[in-house]
Design an enzyme around this catalytic site. Sequence first.
Site, short mmCIF file in Angstrom:
data_model
loop_
_atom_site.label_atom_id
_atom_site.label_comp_id
_atom_site.label_asym_id
_atom_site.label_seq_id
_atom_site.Cartn_x
_atom_site.Cartn_y
_atom_site.Cartn_z
N LYS A 1 40.42 43.29 40.51
CA LYS A 1 40.22 42.58 38.99
C LYS A 1 40.87 43.60 37.97
O LYS A 1 42.07 43.54 38.00
CB LYS A 1 38.85 42.48 38.44
N SER B 1 29.28 37.14 35.29
CA SER B 1 30.60 36.69 34.99
C SER B 1 30.69 35.28 34.55
O SER B 1 31.67 34.58 33.87
CB SER B 1 31.23 36.58 36.27
N HIS C 1 33.09 43.77 36.80
CA HIS C 1 33.92 42.68 35.65
C HIS C 1 33.71 43.81 34.55
O HIS C 1 34.02 43.45 33.49
CB HIS C 1 33.09 41.46 35.15
#
Length: 429
Positions: free
Chosen positions: A275, A216, A244
């Site tokens: 997320k 990330s 992610h």
Amino acid sequence: MSGASRDTAVQEKKGGSHTLSPSQLYAAMGTELNQMKESKTYKYEVPIESDQAGVVMVDGKLSVMLASNNYLGLANHKWIRGAASAGLSQYGYGMASVRFLCGTQKIHLELEDRIAKFLGVEAAILHSSCFAANDAFFTALLSSDYGQADYRDVIYSDQLNHASIIDGIRLARQATKTTDLVAYKHNDLQELEKALEDNKSKGYRVSVIVTDGVFSMEGEIADLARYVSLAKKYGALLMVDDSHATGVLGKTGRGTPEHCGVHGQIDVITGTLGKALGGASGGFIAGKKELIDFMRQKSRPYTFSNTVPSSIVCASLESFKILEEDHGLVEKLQSNAAFFRQEIKKLGFKIIEGVHPIVPVMVGEAATAQDMSDQLLAEGVYVRGLWFPVVPKGEARLRCQISAAHTKGDLEHALDAFNRVGKKLGVIS
Ligand SMILES: Cc1ncc(COP(=O)(O)O)c(C=O)c1O
């Protein structure tokens, strides 16, 4: 945020130890907090007055949000809000229980099944977060003797894996005393292969290779095709934290495995519902049926912590439905990311190349990153700076995160602001 060399917890030892009264302890904490402020490692929070979106309200002013993991824009999407409200009405606010006592509703099982199918594996188990899932996994996996009397296990972990993986490994090593660790250099698959080769003769009982799917701080993508072949060659279990990437990478948002052409070939995938998949909270482990059943019995954070709330479960089910029906959000996210990457480079900024919607804009020194993020906020752009020790010295950056919620106008507004502030601070000419 990733972990290892970025861990600043090691303290210099000064003199012998003596008992601290609570007030002396608080005073010592105050000293350490001041040191953090002086060394610019203290984390300040900038409160948002609106919902999470492509554009948010900060201090009474609209700002383009470039700092959230709200990749698909689902955090305040009307369908997700609707599903969460319907879940709240139908199933109530909380279950007041862990899963195995009376905290499992049919929707929890439905969501686990949906996650597994989406990722191309047999089963999945929810946890309260991906942090909890990663923390749980290694100890649950390696604490049984599996009918052997004398054994050692080994975990191969990228040095820049997420903090939750690092903590999970630390816990397992402490709990089992039979687990070795090879922390290979970031993304160095040659070093990983050499370690696997060297260890062939050691007769390890279980070998686990673990990597983030996407790192990330950099938006870098792990080369999962090579990982899959290494894991097969050396008989290791491959675990990928795709927090992610699920809903972000791959043509249909199935993550780093889809992006790398190895969908359905990863032994263990962990991920977050916090997320792209709605942005609230919750995490999971996905893999073979036996492994997931085993986790249900052995994962301590699963066994001893409350079930994921029903409203989040219903909203998460909706997020998978949106992805499966393909409403164009993944495509919009990917084209927004490509547009921003191309245009910020045209302005003269240096970025870390790639395709992921995490776009690190490199500015050099920590002070420049701080000034730039303050001035960008004043210009209506919310973006956070990262600097040493979170990233290497001299590689301070503004980590921009692009979302499907951004309109072209939002991105152009942000680019204009970057242009003005970058010139003012001499980052671009
Ligand atoms: C790679 C990675 N794994 C795990 C987590 C933790 O996810 P959660 O917020 O669900 O605990 C994060 C969040 O920052 C992450 O970036």
